[in-house]
Write an enzyme that holds these catalytic residues in place. Structure first.
Site, short mmCIF file in Angstrom:
data_model
loop_
_atom_site.label_atom_id
_atom_site.label_comp_id
_atom_site.label_asym_id
_atom_site.label_seq_id
_atom_site.Cartn_x
_atom_site.Cartn_y
_atom_site.Cartn_z
N CYS A 1 -5.65 -3.45 2.15
CA CYS A 1 -5.46 -3.53 3.61
C CYS A 1 -6.76 -3.65 4.39
CB CYS A 1 -4.64 -2.32 4.09
SG CYS A 1 -3.86 -2.59 5.69
N PRO B 1 21.78 3.65 29.22
CA PRO B 1 22.06 3.55 30.65
C PRO B 1 21.69 2.15 31.13
CG PRO B 1 20.79 5.53 30.14
CD PRO B 1 20.75 4.66 28.92
N SER C 1 21.20 -0.44 33.96
CA SER C 1 20.97 -0.36 35.40
C SER C 1 21.24 -1.65 36.14
CB SER C 1 19.51 0.05 35.66
OG SER C 1 18.63 -1.00 35.28
N LYS D 1 -9.21 3.20 -2.64
CA LYS D 1 -9.55 2.42 -1.45
C LYS D 1 -10.96 2.78 -0.99
CE LYS D 1 -7.45 1.03 2.98
NZ LYS D 1 -6.28 1.24 3.88
N ILE E 1 16.03 -5.79 34.68
CA ILE E 1 15.60 -6.59 33.54
C ILE E 1 15.19 -5.74 32.35
CG2 ILE E 1 13.14 -6.80 34.10
CD1 ILE E 1 13.56 -9.87 33.46
N GLU F 1 0.83 -1.20 0.00
CA GLU F 1 0.00 0.00 0.00
C GLU F 1 0.87 1.25 0.00
OE1 GLU F 1 -3.81 1.66 2.65
OE2 GLU F 1 -2.56 0.03 3.40
#
Length: 712
Positions: A176, A358, A360, A114, A363, A45
């Site tokens: 789409c 950064p 830490s 469309k 997780i 598209e």
């Protein structure tokens, strides 16, 4: 009638407004399709402009340049001899349409606008385009003079809801969103004799979404019969979305060919050989015949072109493609691949020197780092496989590195990935060591620093100016002082992150600057458990649309998967330490009786936050609606009605208090349907009455009534 046909669809990594690059990728896909013997090529598209142009679709330049690029494609003899379905925006009678332009041998056969625009979630197509609201109707479209000169003087072509009749079959086009609508165009087209249906999409990745898309296509063909060619963009074309490719060809509900959902290749062409008699056989039923005899016909654009060779049925070079089982990744694999491809596109197209993160020791930043490592692994494999575009991009990133040898993912990570542990007196030895070990394992350039002097300077400055020296709660300070001292640390980390991102390349005698990566997950953002303008403020965030629960699953997968390997080819066993660690911000002093915990601070578990996120966004429930839903669900899991009420009120109160933080969120990879992204996905106020007086009062009435009934 013809029998065996070779058809092609594709996934293209288009980029909004990259006119030259988009054209070149379209041309490459056409050449690959022709090389495979295909007589029909379907593209994504809005492939000429790129799907993600957004408000640039309101500019006349976008339409002008789209026609200029199409003109160059039409004028190129190498694109002749194959039917082309190309996506671009078109201005007709001063109305903007999202269109398919059907071309053959340097000429335009017709233009299909469309008919159903996507206007929810991440999409705002009605802001830019108008849907064609006249089914089965068409009118003349006056071609631009420059295009008329290219197509041999033709001044007008049909514009509207038409289908194409070749000498051996009939072809119709969906775009789409039309596949997802209840009265999808393919239903009437199939009843009207259309045998091949194309779908050109700009569909983004979302965790656990691909099966929905494939199920819709399969169900459509099981009922209607026919061939379905699905084309899609694949990659980051300039914003938060990753378009996830998966170009597919189906026959009568069975998958014949499926392209990659995640990959670094800019162009992928998928082909299949199909016996059209199988479509006709599938449709041979009395009930379908009755419905087909009643359907209003479409205007058929006739062309003296055939997709099949009249002698092809007897050719031993052609063999019908056999069905395959659709391929799906697990959510953990999706996390390892989707954001990694998105990061690669962002890095190579922004022309920056690399990333800064950064780290830490928790997780979330671990997950971000592992996604970058996954990116390096994908790049390494594509480089080794000879992908010319990947080679060119790697050469650019390493242009100043002497004797660069790409013998492992870690080799690239050492060039582009920069991590820093920004410790304070509140940081534990364990988190510092985890950060150091992870950086070494992925090959990152890592620094370790203590920023207590910066924190003390700001604290002392405030005391000198106001006469009040704020104290932590553990030292007798108030809740406001305690929070302010945490925020000083968090915000200083953001300032330092951008300082290091700007100057670390200079330290390493390299050009450019680094993109700062964020690592706030979707659940904490929803709850507002982050400091405004802390390390959640970055350039981009690959995990900002992913839940904590899914991130834990991803890290567990990464610790075992062959996709993630240390330099000595051993698994990332060190990741288990991140999984087992209690999530903590480490912004308060650790005492004998207190260690800061994220879930304790929030008053909600991460699993509970995900539930509230889905109820609020996906189920479209307000505070009272969420409460009544959970009253039935959670009381069967050990919650009392009062506990359900307290959890619900806590969530909605803090959501209301912190909603303003969503207005400044770092652009994040969209992966979750309950993302609170305020940019365009989740549009809500950011000034609430945080007490929610009416819905909370109704909850109290319900709980009091239930408690009275229990005591009687």
């Amino acid at each position: 009638m013809g029998h065996l046909v070779v058809l092609a669809t594709c996934s293209l990594n288009q980029w909004a407004l990259d006119w030259h690059g988009n054209r070149e990728r379209i041309l490459k896909s056409i050449h690959l399709a022709k090389r495979a013997g295909a007589k029909l090529r379907v593209g994504p598209e809005l492939e000429i402009s790129g799907y993600g142009c957004l408000d640039h679709f309101l500019e006349s330049d976008t339409y002008l340049h789209s026609w200029e690029m199409l003109g160059k494609i039409l004028a190129d003899p190498s694109t002749h001899g194959i039917l082309l379905d190309i996506g671009m925006p078109v201005l007709h009678r001063n109305v903007k349409y999202n269109c398919r332009v059907i071309c053959l041998d340097g000429k335009i056969l017709y233009i299909k606008p469309k008919m159903a625009l996507c206007n929810d979630g991440n999409y705002r197509e009605m802001r830019y385009f108008t849907a064609w609201a006249r089914p089965r109707q068409w009118e003349p479209y006056v071609l631009p003079r420059s295009i008329s000169a290219i197509v041999g003087g033709t001044t007008e072509v049909p514009f509207g809801d038409c289908v194409l009749a070749t000498r051996d079959t009939v072809i119709g086009a969906e775009t789409c969103e039309e596949l997802f609508t209840p009265a999808a165009p393919h239903i009437d087209m199939s009843l009207a004799g259309v045998e091949i249906i194309t779908n050109s999409s700009g569909s983004h990745h979302e965790l656990r979404k691909l099966d929905v898309r494939i199920d819709l296509m399969q169900e459509a063909l099981r009922k209607c019969g026919g061939v379905y060619l699905y084309a899609n963009q694949r990659g980051c074309d300039g914003d938060r979305l990753y378009y996830d490719g998966c170009a597919s060809i189906m026959l009568n509900g069975q998958m014949l060919a499926q392209g990659a959902q995640f990959a670094l290749a800019d162009v992928e062409v998928v082909t299949a050989t199909i016996d059209l008699e199988e479509v006709r056989s599938h449709r041979f039923s009395a009930s379908r015949g009755v419905q087909a005899s009643k359907v209003e016909p479409f205007h058929r654009i006739q062309t003296d072109f055939a997709l099949s060779d009249p002698n092809g049925l007897l050719s031993l070079d052609l063999c019908p493609t056999q069905p395959i089982t659709p391929h799906y990744w697990t959510p953990e694999q999706e996390i390892s691949l989707g954001p990694a491809c998105w990061l690669w596109d962002y890095l190579r197209r922004s022309k920056q020197a690399g990333f800064f993160l950064p780290l830490s020791g928790g997780i979330d930043s671990c997950a971000t780092a592992m996604i970058v490592f996954s990116m390096c692994r994908l790049v390494h494999d594509a480089f080794a496989a000879g992908d010319e575009q990947v080679k060119a991009d790697v050469d650019f990133l390493t242009r100043d590195v002497d004797n660069f040898t790409f013998d492992s993912p870690q080799a690239l990570a050492n060039v582009i990935m920069h991590t820093v542990f920004m410790g304070t007196e509140n940081s534990s030895r364990e988190t510092r060591q985890r950060a150091k070990d992870l950086a070494a394992a992925i090959g990152a350039y890592h620094l370790d620093l203590d920023m207590d002097s910066c924190v003390s300077a700001v604290r002392s400055l405030f005391g000198a100016v106001t006469g009040l020296t704020p104290r932590f709660r553990s030292a007798g300070g108030s809740a406001r002082e305690n929070l302010a001292l945490q925020n000083i640390q968090a915000r200083l980390r953001m300032v330092l992150a951008y300082l290091f991102a700007q100057l670390l390349p200079l330290v390493r005698s390299r050009p450019g600057a680094l993109l700062v990566l964020g690592s706030a997950n979707v659940d904490e953002t929803l709850r507002g458990y982050l400091t405004k303008y802390d390390c959640s403020s970055a350039d981009i965030n690959p995990i900002g649309g992913i839940s904590k629960t899914d991130l834990k699953g991803f890290i567990k997968y990464a610790s075992l998967s062959d996709h993630f390997r240390l330099s000595n080819h051993q698994p990332f066993a060190l990741l288990t330490d991140f999984i087992d660690a209690v999530p903590t911000a480490e912004l308060e002093p650790i005492t004998e009786t207190y260690v800061q915990s994220d879930e304790a601070d929030m008053g909600l578990t991460y699993e509970e936050l995900s539930v509230f996120g889905r109820l609020r966004k996906i189920d479209r429930l307000g505070a009272y609606g969420a409460f009544t839903k959970l009253l039935h669900r959670w009381t069967r899991s050990g919650y009392t009605p009062r506990m359900v009420m307290e959890k619900t009120q806590l969530f909605f109160r803090y959501y209301a208090i912190n909603r303003h933080k969503s207005t400044t969120l770092t652009p994040a990879y969209h992966a979750e349907a309950y993302s609170p992204d305020d940019n365009r996905f989740d549009l809500r106020p950011f000034l609430y009455n945080v007490n929610w007086p009416w819905p909370f009062a109704k909850m109290n009435e319900v709980v009091e009534k239930l408690e009275k009934e229990q005591t009687v």
